[in-house]
Design a protein around this motif. Structure first.
Motif, PDB file in Angstrom:
ATOM      1  N   LEU A 166      26.827  66.908  24.854  1.00  0.00           N
ATOM      2  CA  LEU A 166      25.378  66.466  24.726  1.00  0.00           C
ATOM      3  C   LEU A 166      25.273  65.457  23.564  1.00  0.00           C
ATOM      4  O   LEU A 166      24.493  64.238  23.729  1.00  0.00           O
ATOM      5  N   GLN A 167      25.877  65.930  22.465  1.00  0.00           N
ATOM      6  CA  GLN A 167      25.823  64.634  21.353  1.00  0.00           C
ATOM      7  C   GLN A 167      26.622  63.451  21.701  1.00  0.00           C
ATOM      8  O   GLN A 167      25.893  62.223  21.374  1.00  0.00           O
ATOM      9  N   LYS A 182      26.794  62.095  24.637  1.00  0.00           N
ATOM     10  CA  LYS A 182      25.941  61.280  25.843  1.00  0.00           C
ATOM     11  C   LYS A 182      24.763  60.842  25.054  1.00  0.00           C
ATOM     12  O   LYS A 182      24.326  59.655  25.202  1.00  0.00           O
ATOM     13  N   ARG A 183      24.443  61.376  23.796  1.00  0.00           N
ATOM     14  CA  ARG A 183      23.354  60.801  23.091  1.00  0.00           C
ATOM     15  C   ARG A 183      23.646  59.507  22.165  1.00  0.00           C
ATOM     16  O   ARG A 183      23.001  58.367  22.225  1.00  0.00           O
ATOM     17  N   ASP A 184      24.815  59.869  21.542  1.00  0.00           N
ATOM     18  CA  ASP A 184      25.340  58.583  20.600  1.00  0.00           C
ATOM     19  C   ASP A 184      26.207  57.637  21.348  1.00  0.00           C
ATOM     20  O   ASP A 184      26.126  56.419  20.939  1.00  0.00           O
ATOM     21  N   PRO A 215      25.852  55.558  24.990  1.00  0.00           N
ATOM     22  CA  PRO A 215      25.575  55.811  26.349  1.00  0.00           C
ATOM     23  C   PRO A 215      26.524  55.579  27.342  1.00  0.00           C
ATOM     24  O   PRO A 215      26.392  55.853  28.492  1.00  0.00           O
ATOM     25  N   PHE A 240      21.464  68.894  15.519  1.00  0.00           N
ATOM     26  CA  PHE A 240      21.294  68.711  16.753  1.00  0.00           C
ATOM     27  C   PHE A 240      22.018  69.748  17.475  1.00  0.00           C
ATOM     28  O   PHE A 240      21.963  70.302  18.500  1.00  0.00           O
ATOM     29  N   ARG A 262      21.142  72.899  20.383  1.00  0.00           N
ATOM     30  CA  ARG A 262      21.711  72.821  21.670  1.00  0.00           C
ATOM     31  C   ARG A 262      22.252  74.132  22.038  1.00  0.00           C
ATOM     32  O   ARG A 262      22.276  74.596  23.281  1.00  0.00           O
TER      33      ARG A 262
END
Length: 389
Positions: free
Chosen positions: A247-248, A250-252, A254, A365, A369
C-alpha cells in the motif's frame, strides 16, 4: 466436458491423462521437481509425485494423497494452532429433491489457502470436493496450469479485449451452473486480489460477470448460482506487513506493479508462517433473501441491483466472522485505547518491512495500515449488527 467450456474448465476424463503426460514431458516441470542443490525437493517427495502422476488410476488422487492431505496437514501442524469449520448445517446439495451444488464465496485473505483450506475441511468433514476458481494470471507456466486443472481448478480469465472478456464471462457463468446442476460445488473469492486493508467487500463486477449468461432478471440469475457466503477469520495474517508495504509503494510510486517474485513470496509466507487460530464459517445460502430483495429492488437500475446483492453477501460474511483478540485489540487501539501485547506484535511486523532503494519506510502510515487490516473485520461486524448506532 463440452468444447464450449474448454478455455475455462477443469480437466475431466481423458483430458486428465493427456495433461499428466504433458507435465511429465515438460522440461520446466523436471527443473522444478529436481531443482538445484539449494532448492531441491526431498527424494521421497520426488518419488511420490512421479509415482502418483505415472501410476494413479485416477490422477485426481494427487489431490488426496499429496496436495490436500499431506500438504494441508503439514501446513496445519506447522502454522495453525487451531483450525475449524462451522455452519456445516448450511450445506444443501439438493434442489427440489435433485442433487445440486453451491457456489461458495469467501473473503480473500491468502492467495493459496483461502480455497485450499476450505477444500481440505469440507473433504475431511463431509467428503465434498470443490471445483476452485483461479485467476489465469496465476497459471504461470503450462505445466502449472495443467496440474491445477487436473486438481479441479477452473480459470477466471482476466486478460483480453472487452469483447473476449464478456464472452469468457458468459462461458464461465454457464460452466458454473452446469457443474452445479451436475451436483458439484465451486469456490470463488468475493473479489479480485486480496483485501489489503481487511475491509472485505464483494465486487459488484464479479456478480455482473457471473450473471451475464442465461435468461431472467439479476435476482433470478443470482438464485440459480445458489451463492453461499463463507467467512474466513485469521488470528494472525502472516502477510500483514507485506500488504502494508504494498500500500505504501502504491502511494509513493503510481507506476508500481507487484512482481511475480513478490507474489511468490506472499504465497510462501502465507503458507509457512504462523496464523494462529483459523475459522471458516459457512453461512446460509442467500436465495431466500434475494426473493425479498427482488420485491423492493426489481425496478432499480441493474448496477444498483448488483450493488445491493453484493451488500447482502457482505452482510453474511461480516456476521460470520469469528473475531480474534487481534481484531478487537486493533479496533480498540484505533479508538484510542492501549494494548501492549498487540503493540509488541505490531512492532515486530513493522521491523520486517524492507523498502526498495530510494523509498523510506513511513512508519506511521504502515502502522495505521496494519491496524486497519486487523480492525476492519471487527468494525464491519459491529456496524452490521448495530445499524442505528
Amino acid at each position: 466436458m463440452e468444447d464450449i467450456y474448454k478455455q475455462v474448465a477443469a480437466y475431466e476424463g481423458q483430458e486428465i491423462t493427456a495433461a499428466v503426460e504433458r507435465v511429465l514431458d515438460d522440461p520446466d516441470f523436471a527443473r522444478w521437481l529436481y531443482g538445484t542443490t539449494e532448492r531441491r525437493l526431498p527424494k521421497l517427495a520426488q518419488r511420490m509425485i512421479l509415482g502418483l502422476l505415472r501410476h494413479s488410476d485416477n490422477p485426481r488422487q494427487i489431490v488426496d494423497r499429496f496436495l490436500v492431505y499431506p500438504f494441508m496437514r503439514q501446513t496445519k501442524r506447522a502454522s495453525i494452532r487451531k483450525l475449524e469449520i462451522t455452519g456445516l448445517e448450511n450445506l444443501d446439495h439438493k434442489v427440489d429433491g435433485e442433487p445440486h451444488g453451491q457456489l461458495f464465496l469467501t473473503n480473500h485473505r491468502d492467495i493459496i489457502l483461502d480455497a485450499a483450506l476450505l477444500a481440505y475441511l469440507l473433504n475431511e468433514k463431509t467428503g465434498l470436493r470443490l471445483y476452485i476458481g483461479v485467476g489465469n494470471n496465476l497459471f504461470g507456466k503450462p505445466w502449472i496450469e495443467d496440474l491445477m486443472r487436473v486438481c479441479g481448478c477452473f480459470a477466471v480469465i482476466r486478460n483480453g479485449n472487452p469483447r473476449d472478456l464478456v464472452h469468457n464471462s458468459e462461458v464461465l457463468s454457464d460452466y458454473i451452473v452446469e457443474r452445479q446442476q451436475s451436483g458439484h460445488s465451486l469456490w470463488l473469492a468475493q473479489r479480485e486480489g486480496r483485501a489489503k486493508d481487511g475491509d472485505d467487500r464483494t465486487q459488484p463486477s464479479l456478480l455482473k460477470m457471473l450473471t451475464l449468461a442465461g435468461e431472467g432478471s439479476i435476482f433470478e440469475k443470482m438464485k440459480r448460482l445458489h451463492i453461499t457466503p463463507v467467512s474466513i477469520s485469521y488470528e494472525y495474517d502472516p502477510c500483514d506487513y507485506l500488504k502494508a508495504r504494498e500500500l505504501q509503494l502504491k502511494r509513493d510510486k503510481p507506476d508500481y506493479v507487484k512482481s511475480t517474485m513478490e507474489d511468490m513470496k506472499s504465497m510462501q509466507i502465507g503458507l509457512c508462517e504462523m496464523k494462529g487460530e483459523v475459522t471458516y464459517n459457512i453461512t446460509p445460502c442467500i436465495n431466500d433473501e434475494l426473493d425479498e430483495l427482488q420485491k423492493t429492488a426489481a425496478d432499480l437500475p441493474r448496477n444498483e441491483q448488483l450493488r445491493l446483492c453484493a451488500e447482502l453477501i457482505d452482510k453474511h460474511i461480516f456476521q460470520g466472522y469469528n473475531l480474534a483478540w487481534t481484531n478487537i485489540a486493533a479496533k480498540e487501539i484505533l479508538e484510542g485505547y492501549e494494548d501492549e501485547k498487540f503493540e509488541i506484535y505490531l512492532q515486530a511486523q513493522l521491523d520486517k518491512i524492507v523498502m526498495p532503494k530510494g523509498i523510506e519506510k513511513d512508519i506511521p502510515f504502515l502502522r495505521e495500515r496494519i491496524l486497519e487490516l486487523y480492525a476492519n473485520p471487527a468494525i464491519n461486524q459491529y456496524n452490521i449488527n448495530n445499524p442505528q448506532q
